[in-house]
Scaffold this motif. Structure first.
Motif, PDB file in Angstrom:
ATOM      1  N   VAL A  17       0.838  -1.202   0.000  1.00 22.17           N
ATOM      2  CA  VAL A  17       0.000   0.000   0.000  1.00 22.17           C
ATOM      3  C   VAL A  17       0.874   1.254   0.000  1.00 22.17           C
ATOM      4  CG1 VAL A  17      -1.703   1.319   1.326  1.00 22.17           C
ATOM      5  CG2 VAL A  17      -2.002  -1.144   1.012  1.00 22.17           C
ATOM      6  N   SER A  18       1.974   1.219   0.739  1.00 18.35           N
ATOM      7  CA  SER A  18       2.901   2.350   0.749  1.00 18.35           C
ATOM      8  C   SER A  18       3.513   2.557  -0.644  1.00 18.35           C
ATOM      9  CB  SER A  18       4.003   2.107   1.778  1.00 18.35           C
ATOM     10  OG  SER A  18       4.944   3.154   1.744  1.00 18.35           O
ATOM     11  N   ASN A  19       3.918   1.465  -1.294  1.00 18.95           N
ATOM     12  CA  ASN A  19       4.487   1.562  -2.647  1.00 18.95           C
ATOM     13  C   ASN A  19       3.455   2.081  -3.644  1.00 18.95           C
ATOM     14  OD1 ASN A  19       6.962   0.651  -1.754  1.00 18.95           O
ATOM     15  ND2 ASN A  19       6.640  -1.459  -2.414  1.00 18.95           N
ATOM     16  N   LEU A  20       2.217   1.627  -3.504  1.00 23.91           N
ATOM     17  CA  LEU A  20       1.147   2.122  -4.382  1.00 23.91           C
ATOM     18  C   LEU A  20       0.941   3.618  -4.173  1.00 23.91           C
ATOM     19  CD1 LEU A  20      -1.390  -0.817  -4.020  1.00 23.91           C
ATOM     20  CD2 LEU A  20      -0.199  -0.155  -6.134  1.00 23.91           C
ATOM     21  N   SER A  21       0.915   4.033  -2.924  1.00 17.41           N
ATOM     22  CA  SER A  21       0.732   5.448  -2.607  1.00 17.41           C
ATOM     23  C   SER A  21       1.852   6.290  -3.210  1.00 17.41           C
ATOM     24  CB  SER A  21       0.673   5.635  -1.095  1.00 17.41           C
ATOM     25  OG  SER A  21       0.496   6.992  -0.773  1.00 17.41           O
ATOM     26  N   ASN A  22       3.090   5.831  -3.051  1.00 15.65           N
ATOM     27  CA  ASN A  22       4.225   6.549  -3.636  1.00 15.65           C
ATOM     28  C   ASN A  22       4.164   6.538  -5.154  1.00 15.65           C
ATOM     29  OD1 ASN A  22       5.267   7.077  -1.090  1.00 15.65           O
ATOM     30  ND2 ASN A  22       6.614   5.303  -1.107  1.00 15.65           N
ATOM     31  N   GLY A  23       3.696   5.441  -5.734  1.00 14.74           N
ATOM     32  CA  GLY A  23       3.638   5.307  -7.191  1.00 14.74           C
ATOM     33  C   GLY A  23       2.616   6.206  -7.860  1.00 14.74           C
ATOM     34  N   LEU A  27      -0.349  12.104  -9.243  1.00 12.43           N
ATOM     35  CA  LEU A  27      -1.199  11.671 -10.358  1.00 12.43           C
ATOM     36  C   LEU A  27      -2.660  11.732  -9.932  1.00 12.43           C
ATOM     37  CD1 LEU A  27       0.840   8.554 -11.550  1.00 12.43           C
ATOM     38  CD2 LEU A  27       0.828  10.852 -12.552  1.00 12.43           C
ATOM     39  N   PRO A  28      -3.578  11.811 -10.881  1.00 10.75           N
ATOM     40  CA  PRO A  28      -5.003  11.901 -10.542  1.00 10.75           C
ATOM     41  C   PRO A  28      -5.629  10.544 -10.227  1.00 10.75           C
ATOM     42  CG  PRO A  28      -4.756  11.964 -12.905  1.00 10.75           C
ATOM     43  CD  PRO A  28      -3.364  11.940 -12.323  1.00 10.75           C
ATOM     44  N   THR A  29      -4.858   9.659  -9.660  1.00 10.40           N
ATOM     45  CA  THR A  29      -5.307   8.300  -9.371  1.00 10.40           C
ATOM     46  C   THR A  29      -5.550   8.175  -7.877  1.00 10.40           C
ATOM     47  OG1 THR A  29      -3.899   7.531 -11.172  1.00 10.40           O
ATOM     48  CG2 THR A  29      -4.713   5.872  -9.645  1.00 10.40           C
ATOM     49  N   LYS A  30      -6.651   7.556  -7.522  1.00  6.22           N
ATOM     50  CA  LYS A  30      -6.982   7.389  -6.106  1.00  6.22           C
ATOM     51  C   LYS A  30      -6.355   6.107  -5.569  1.00  6.22           C
ATOM     52  CE  LYS A  30     -11.248   9.969  -6.206  1.00  6.22           C
ATOM     53  NZ  LYS A  30     -11.878  10.164  -7.460  1.00  6.22           N
ATOM     54  N   LEU A  31      -5.885   6.177  -4.328  1.00  3.20           N
ATOM     55  CA  LEU A  31      -5.229   5.036  -3.703  1.00  3.20           C
ATOM     56  C   LEU A  31      -6.161   3.833  -3.622  1.00  3.20           C
ATOM     57  CD1 LEU A  31      -2.764   3.784  -2.368  1.00  3.20           C
ATOM     58  CD2 LEU A  31      -3.503   4.791  -0.193  1.00  3.20           C
ATOM     59  N   ASN A  32      -7.423   4.062  -3.282  1.00  2.13           N
ATOM     60  CA  ASN A  32      -8.331   2.917  -3.181  1.00  2.13           C
ATOM     61  C   ASN A  32      -8.525   2.229  -4.532  1.00  2.13           C
ATOM     62  OD1 ASN A  32      -9.819   5.243  -3.924  1.00  2.13           O
ATOM     63  ND2 ASN A  32     -11.720   4.314  -3.268  1.00  2.13           N
ATOM     64  N   ASP A  33      -8.434   2.980  -5.638  1.00  4.51           N
ATOM     65  CA  ASP A  33      -8.560   2.365  -6.969  1.00  4.51           C
ATOM     66  C   ASP A  33      -7.366   1.468  -7.272  1.00  4.51           C
ATOM     67  OD1 ASP A  33     -10.972   3.668  -7.370  1.00  4.51           O
ATOM     68  OD2 ASP A  33     -10.089   5.290  -8.560  1.00  4.51           O
ATOM     69  N   VAL A  34      -6.135   1.985  -7.052  1.00  5.36           N
ATOM     70  CA  VAL A  34      -4.965   1.155  -7.352  1.00  5.36           C
ATOM     71  C   VAL A  34      -4.824   0.006  -6.361  1.00  5.36           C
ATOM     72  CG1 VAL A  34      -3.631   2.844  -8.687  1.00  5.36           C
ATOM     73  CG2 VAL A  34      -3.335   2.739  -6.220  1.00  5.36           C
ATOM     74  N   ALA A  35      -5.254   0.222  -5.121  1.00  6.68           N
ATOM     75  CA  ALA A  35      -5.202  -0.866  -4.144  1.00  6.68           C
ATOM     76  C   ALA A  35      -6.138  -1.995  -4.570  1.00  6.68           C
ATOM     77  CB  ALA A  35      -5.561  -0.360  -2.756  1.00  6.68           C
ATOM     78  N   SER A  36      -7.315  -1.629  -5.043  1.00  2.86           N
ATOM     79  CA  SER A  36      -8.268  -2.627  -5.528  1.00  2.86           C
ATOM     80  C   SER A  36      -7.715  -3.368  -6.746  1.00  2.86           C
ATOM     81  CB  SER A  36      -9.594  -1.942  -5.884  1.00  2.86           C
ATOM     82  OG  SER A  36     -10.471  -2.847  -6.494  1.00  2.86           O
ATOM     83  N   ASN A  37      -7.094  -2.622  -7.659  1.00  5.89           N
ATOM     84  CA  ASN A  37      -6.498  -3.245  -8.853  1.00  5.89           C
ATOM     85  C   ASN A  37      -5.368  -4.197  -8.468  1.00  5.89           C
ATOM     86  OD1 ASN A  37      -8.256  -1.821 -10.491  1.00  5.89           O
ATOM     87  ND2 ASN A  37      -6.808  -0.163 -10.844  1.00  5.89           N
ATOM     88  N   ALA A  38      -4.535  -3.784  -7.511  1.00  7.08           N
ATOM     89  CA  ALA A  38      -3.428  -4.645  -7.070  1.00  7.08           C
ATOM     90  C   ALA A  38      -3.967  -5.921  -6.429  1.00  7.08           C
ATOM     91  CB  ALA A  38      -2.521  -3.890  -6.101  1.00  7.08           C
TER      92      ALA A  38
END
Length: 189
Positions: A17-23, A27-38
């Motif tokens: 989650v920390s790496n996703l947040s940093n990644g 950018l206009p990307t929400k953390l919950n969206d990338v966390a769900s994708n991961a």
């Protein structure tokens, strides 16, 4: 919590989650969206680090190719479909061509060693097995993370006014999350 339910250790889940947040920072990307994708990608890889890297790389390739948030989500859905089936079908390829064209060009450039010199040669190479989906994914990670070609493109394409408002909203949400985590830690102490 969801990652832990899937068998990922608490430390690995927190790192992911920390790496996703940093990644996605800036950018206009929400953390919950990338966390769900991961999380969804984890079920294909059974490797949280690979799922995290792929999520970040795919997001950068989509945004670096000029996709809107809706198009990026459409491209993500198709890519996850490919991961789940183990192959890139024509409908998936068409969606990826529409949503991350520049990313596909950069990925194709990485396969010059197998005779792929353009995006147009990439799909036939995937279809006939010259390039496997795993090799494609590894090249996506190479061009879409760290100092890869699509990282800076994603940042540059996220500088518009509408995107800036989306970035501001995401930054506020991230700040609220940090405050909640701090309060949680304080209450535990």
């Amino acid at each position: 919590k969801v990652l832990q339910e899937l068998g990922v250790s608490a430390d690995d889940a927190e790192r992911a989650v920390s790496n996703l947040s940093n990644g996605i920072d800036g950018l206009p990307t929400k953390l919950n969206d990338v966390a769900s994708n991961a999380q969804r990608m984890y079920t294909s890889f059974n490797d949280i680090d690979k799922a995290t890297d792929t999520t970040i790389a795919l997001n950068n390739a989509l945004l670096g190719s000029g996709s809107s948030a809706a198009d990026a989500q459409r491209g993500t859905e198709q890519y996850i479909k490919a991961l789940q089936t183990g192959q890139i079908q024509m409908d998936t390829w068409n969606t990826l061509s529409q949503t991350m064209d520049t990313g596909l060009v950069r990925i194709a450039e990485g396969f010059a060693n197998v005779g792929v010199t353009s995006k147009d040669q990439l799909y036939p190479a995937l279809r006939d097995g010259t390039i496997t989906l795993g090799e494609f994914n590894d090249m996506l990670i190479e061009v879409g993370t760290g100092t890869g070609a699509m990282v800076e493109s994603a940042r540059q394409n996220s500088l518009g006014l509408a995107t800036s408002f989306s970035n501001l909203s995401t930054a506020v949400a991230r700040g609220v999350t940090t405050m909640i985590q701090a309060l949680d830690e304080l209450s535990q102490e």
